[in-house]
Design a protein around this motif. Structure first.
Motif, PDB file in Angstrom:
ATOM      1  N   SER A 272       5.563  20.958 -14.630  1.00  0.00           N
ATOM      2  CA  SER A 272       4.947  22.235 -14.293  1.00  0.00           C
ATOM      3  C   SER A 272       3.944  22.122 -13.139  1.00  0.00           C
ATOM      4  N   ILE A 273       3.709  20.907 -12.646  1.00  0.00           N
ATOM      5  CA  ILE A 273       2.765  20.715 -11.538  1.00  0.00           C
ATOM      6  C   ILE A 273       3.412  21.178 -10.236  1.00  0.00           C
ATOM      7  N   ARG A 274       2.657  21.882  -9.427  1.00  0.00           N
ATOM      8  CA  ARG A 274       3.167  22.325  -8.134  1.00  0.00           C
ATOM      9  C   ARG A 274       3.149  21.145  -7.150  1.00  0.00           C
ATOM     10  N   ILE A 275       4.283  20.926  -6.508  1.00  0.00           N
ATOM     11  CA  ILE A 275       4.423  19.815  -5.563  1.00  0.00           C
ATOM     12  C   ILE A 275       4.536  20.395  -4.150  1.00  0.00           C
ATOM     13  N   GLU A 276       3.640  19.990  -3.288  1.00  0.00           N
ATOM     14  CA  GLU A 276       3.675  20.404  -1.881  1.00  0.00           C
ATOM     15  C   GLU A 276       4.147  19.220  -1.037  1.00  0.00           C
ATOM     16  N   ARG A 277       5.140  19.472  -0.206  1.00  0.00           N
ATOM     17  CA  ARG A 277       5.715  18.410   0.626  1.00  0.00           C
ATOM     18  C   ARG A 277       5.409  18.686   2.097  1.00  0.00           C
ATOM     19  N   HIS A 278       4.830  17.700   2.739  1.00  0.00           N
ATOM     20  CA  HIS A 278       4.534  17.792   4.173  1.00  0.00           C
ATOM     21  C   HIS A 278       5.093  16.529   4.825  1.00  0.00           C
ATOM     22  N   PHE A 279       6.415  16.574   5.106  1.00  0.00           N
ATOM     23  CA  PHE A 279       7.105  15.400   5.621  1.00  0.00           C
ATOM     24  C   PHE A 279       7.430  15.605   7.098  1.00  0.00           C
ATOM     25  N   GLU A 280       7.090  14.625   7.896  1.00  0.00           N
ATOM     26  CA  GLU A 280       7.449  14.683   9.319  1.00  0.00           C
ATOM     27  C   GLU A 280       8.951  14.462   9.458  1.00  0.00           C
ATOM     28  N   PRO A 281       9.630  15.237  10.281  1.00  0.00           N
ATOM     29  CA  PRO A 281      11.093  15.087  10.398  1.00  0.00           C
ATOM     30  C   PRO A 281      11.481  13.788  11.106  1.00  0.00           C
ATOM     31  N   GLU A 282      12.701  13.333  10.784  1.00  0.00           N
ATOM     32  CA  GLU A 282      13.309  12.162  11.422  1.00  0.00           C
ATOM     33  C   GLU A 282      12.415  10.928  11.321  1.00  0.00           C
ATOM     34  N   LEU A 283      11.976  10.659  10.107  1.00  0.00           N
ATOM     35  CA  LEU A 283      11.164   9.454   9.887  1.00  0.00           C
ATOM     36  C   LEU A 283      12.058   8.219   9.876  1.00  0.00           C
ATOM     37  N   PRO A 284      11.593   7.101  10.444  1.00  0.00           N
ATOM     38  CA  PRO A 284      12.418   5.885  10.451  1.00  0.00           C
ATOM     39  C   PRO A 284      12.425   5.219   9.086  1.00  0.00           C
ATOM     40  N   LEU A 285      13.402   4.341   8.889  1.00  0.00           N
ATOM     41  CA  LEU A 285      13.452   3.542   7.673  1.00  0.00           C
ATOM     42  C   LEU A 285      12.371   2.458   7.728  1.00  0.00           C
ATOM     43  N   ILE A 286      11.944   2.023   6.569  1.00  0.00           N
ATOM     44  CA  ILE A 286      10.938   0.965   6.507  1.00  0.00           C
ATOM     45  C   ILE A 286      11.476  -0.191   5.675  1.00  0.00           C
ATOM     46  N   PRO A 287      11.115  -1.423   6.026  1.00  0.00           N
ATOM     47  CA  PRO A 287      11.493  -2.568   5.186  1.00  0.00           C
ATOM     48  C   PRO A 287      10.578  -2.630   3.960  1.00  0.00           C
ATOM     49  N   CYS A 288      11.149  -2.588   2.784  1.00  0.00           N
ATOM     50  CA  CYS A 288      10.321  -2.544   1.574  1.00  0.00           C
ATOM     51  C   CYS A 288      11.099  -3.065   0.380  1.00  0.00           C
ATOM     52  N   TYR A 289      10.368  -3.311  -0.685  1.00  0.00           N
ATOM     53  CA  TYR A 289      10.956  -3.636  -1.992  1.00  0.00           C
ATOM     54  C   TYR A 289      11.025  -2.317  -2.772  1.00  0.00           C
ATOM     55  N   VAL A 290      12.219  -1.749  -2.862  1.00  0.00           N
ATOM     56  CA  VAL A 290      12.382  -0.376  -3.331  1.00  0.00           C
ATOM     57  C   VAL A 290      11.877  -0.210  -4.756  1.00  0.00           C
ATOM     58  N   THR A 291      12.265  -1.108  -5.643  1.00  0.00           N
ATOM     59  CA  THR A 291      11.885  -0.961  -7.052  1.00  0.00           C
ATOM     60  C   THR A 291      10.370  -1.031  -7.225  1.00  0.00           C
ATOM     61  N   GLU A 292       9.742  -1.996  -6.570  1.00  0.00           N
ATOM     62  CA  GLU A 292       8.284  -2.113  -6.683  1.00  0.00           C
ATOM     63  C   GLU A 292       7.585  -0.903  -6.082  1.00  0.00           C
ATOM     64  N   LEU A 293       8.107  -0.393  -4.948  1.00  0.00           N
ATOM     65  CA  LEU A 293       7.497   0.776  -4.325  1.00  0.00           C
ATOM     66  C   LEU A 293       7.633   2.015  -5.210  1.00  0.00           C
ATOM     67  N   GLN A 294       8.757   2.138  -5.904  1.00  0.00           N
ATOM     68  CA  GLN A 294       8.921   3.236  -6.860  1.00  0.00           C
ATOM     69  C   GLN A 294       7.880   3.145  -7.974  1.00  0.00           C
ATOM     70  N   GLN A 295       7.626   1.942  -8.457  1.00  0.00           N
ATOM     71  CA  GLN A 295       6.624   1.773  -9.505  1.00  0.00           C
ATOM     72  C   GLN A 295       5.225   2.108  -8.994  1.00  0.00           C
ATOM     73  N   VAL A 296       4.963   1.819  -7.704  1.00  0.00           N
ATOM     74  CA  VAL A 296       3.670   2.180  -7.123  1.00  0.00           C
ATOM     75  C   VAL A 296       3.494   3.694  -7.149  1.00  0.00           C
ATOM     76  N   PHE A 297       4.503   4.422  -6.650  1.00  0.00           N
ATOM     77  CA  PHE A 297       4.411   5.888  -6.631  1.00  0.00           C
ATOM     78  C   PHE A 297       4.343   6.448  -8.053  1.00  0.00           C
ATOM     79  N   LEU A 298       5.092   5.848  -8.974  1.00  0.00           N
ATOM     80  CA  LEU A 298       5.046   6.298 -10.361  1.00  0.00           C
ATOM     81  C   LEU A 298       3.654   6.089 -10.952  1.00  0.00           C
ATOM     82  N   SER A 299       3.006   4.959 -10.618  1.00  0.00           N
ATOM     83  CA  SER A 299       1.643   4.704 -11.102  1.00  0.00           C
ATOM     84  C   SER A 299       0.657   5.717 -10.526  1.00  0.00           C
TER      85      SER A 299
END
Length: 457
Positions: free
Chosen positions: A324-351
């Motif tokens: 029920s939380i309102r989510i506002e998205r402000h994403f710059e278009p055509e963002l480049p890919l980044i080298p990352c550890y996807v699973t760990e980064l997901q856990q960071v955002f989840l935390s």
């Protein structure tokens, strides 16, 4: 009269001079005098010869001693030249070692005046050795961690002092201060060793071992929980079906309030069971989705996936769900890919979403609309990510210790509350594993904002 008497000897009876006698006498006297002179000359010659022989011996001895002394001096000079050359070479070699060594090396006297400043010190401080030597250390480089108190302690106690200066995610320095031994003037040497790479490697090994253990534990827990959970959900669905069919009621009777309440309880239990299923799926994804090397990924996709996970797993009793939380998205278009550890980064955002959700549920205000704003934009050679919410702001102490590892308190309830407010794992993943930066700002007006910066290379 006397002269006339002497001459009478050489006269005859008639008074005539006997010149033959005079000649013979004169010759005899002359011969005697010559003989005496010859004898004196011979004796003198013998003495002169003896003296010359002694002088020759003395000169020969002197020449021999001079030759020996000269040879000895030449040897000493040669040895001195070799020694001087070796000393100069050794001094130059030691100076070159001290100047070229990869550690910062600073020499100080008791007053803190710089006596040595090597090349690494020039690179770190930006101050040339000619400008540093002879000046007070703290007057030209006040950022150094060593203080005058450390210098006095090392000199007074004659002991080595070891310090650690760290900025998590940026640098780690080991600093050693040791006094000079057997030196005329008291002084100390400061060694600053940049151990950033070693600490990061050690942390990565520890992190890898921890995540491996966490993955094994998560898999075991998920499987152990999933088996009885599925049995419970199956029984719930069966009971819901029986209750809906009315077979538990006497014939001709309709469902009463009690039956509807039981049905509501079963629906809530089923909903909670599905939420547990989502948590189990998240644990299994975390355990199976880890990679040893960074992968090119779209951070927007990772954020959206973490939001979807949050909607499934984040829910507190007696309050609104995360969905029920309102989510506002402000994403710059055509963002480049980044080298990352996807699973760990997901856990960071989840935390971060879990932390934001707890703060949002604690706020009470008229007309309050819980909101999370997401900002993603490119900033030069990095990607800037901001997660902002309008929940209860963090205190100064909470901001100070937010990214520090949690230590167990004596009170179990307080320990649980403190652990839920910490984000040390998220900070480690961003700063150590991804070599990025992470910070937090919070106030009553703007709410709380988590700032993340990840390099594109």
């Amino acid at each position: 009269m006397l002269y006339a008497d002497l001459l009478d000897v050489f006269k005859d009876e008639q008074g005539r001079t006997k010149w033959q006698w005079v000649a013979n006498f004169s010759s005899g006297v002359l011969i005697i005098l010559l003989t005496i002179v010859v004898i004196v000359l011979f004796v003198t010659w013998l003495r002169a010869r003896r003296y010359n022989r002694a002088l020759e011996e003395i000169r020969s001895n002197l020449e021999q001693r001079v030759r020996e002394r000269t040879a000895k001096l030449e040897q000493e000079v040669s040895e001195h030249v070799v020694t001087t050359r070796m000393l100069k070479a050794s001094k130059a070699y030691i100076q070159n070692i001290l100047r070229s060594m990869p550690l910062v090396l600073v020499g100080l006297d008791r007053q803190g005046t710089i006596t040595h400043w090597n090349l690494r010190a020039e690179e770190i401080s930006g101050i040339q050795a000619d400008d540093a030597i002879g000046r007070n250390l703290w007057s030209i480089y006040s950022d150094i961690t060593v203080s005058p108190r450390h210098i006095e302690q090392a000199l007074d106690n004659g002991e080595t002092i070891t310090l650690r200066h760290s900025q998590p995610g940026s640098y780690h320095f080991d600093i050693t201060v040791y006094p000079l031994q057997d030196y005329d003037e008291p002084g100390v040497v400061i060694l600053v060793d940049d151990v950033t790479k070693r600490v990061i490697a050690e942390n990565m090994l520890i992190h890898h071992d921890k995540l491996s253990s966490m993955g094994e534990l998560a898999t075991a827990m998920a499987n152990d929980i999933n088996t009885p959970l599925q049995a419970i959900l199956f029984d719930l669905r069966s009971f819901q079906g029986i209750l809906a069919s009315g077979r538990l009621l006497p014939e001709g009777n309709q469902q009463g309030p009690e039956s509807e309440k039981i049905q509501q309880i079963l629906d809530n239990a089923s909903k909670s069971g599905k939420q547990v299923e989502s948590i189990i799926r998240n644990l299994l994804e975390f355990a199976r989705g880890r990679a040893d090397k960074p992968q090119q990924a779209n951070v927007i996709d990772i954020l959206e996936h973490s939001l979807e996970q949050s909607r499934e797993v984040l829910s507190l009793p007696d309050t609104f769900p995360f969905s029920s939380i309102r989510i506002e998205r402000h994403f710059e278009p055509e963002l480049p890919l980044i080298p990352c550890y996807v699973t760990e980064l997901q856990q960071v955002f989840l935390s971060l979403f879990r932390h934001a959700y707890k703060s949002l549920t604690e706020k009470r205000a008229p007309g309050y609309t819980p909101t999370i704003a997401l900002y993603v934009a490119r900033s030069f050679d990095a990607l800037s990510i901001r997660i902002q919410h309008n929940g209860v702001e963090l205190t100064d102490d909470e901001q100070m210790f937010l990214f520090e590892p949690f230590t167990q308190d004596s009170d179990a309830g307080q320990a649980t509350a403190s652990a839920n407010k910490r984000l040390s794992f998220a900070h480690f993943v961003i700063t150590e594993q991804h070599r990025g930066h992470m910070a937090v700002t919070s106030n009553a007006k703007d709410g709380t904002t988590f700032h993340i910066q990840l390099d594109l290379v």
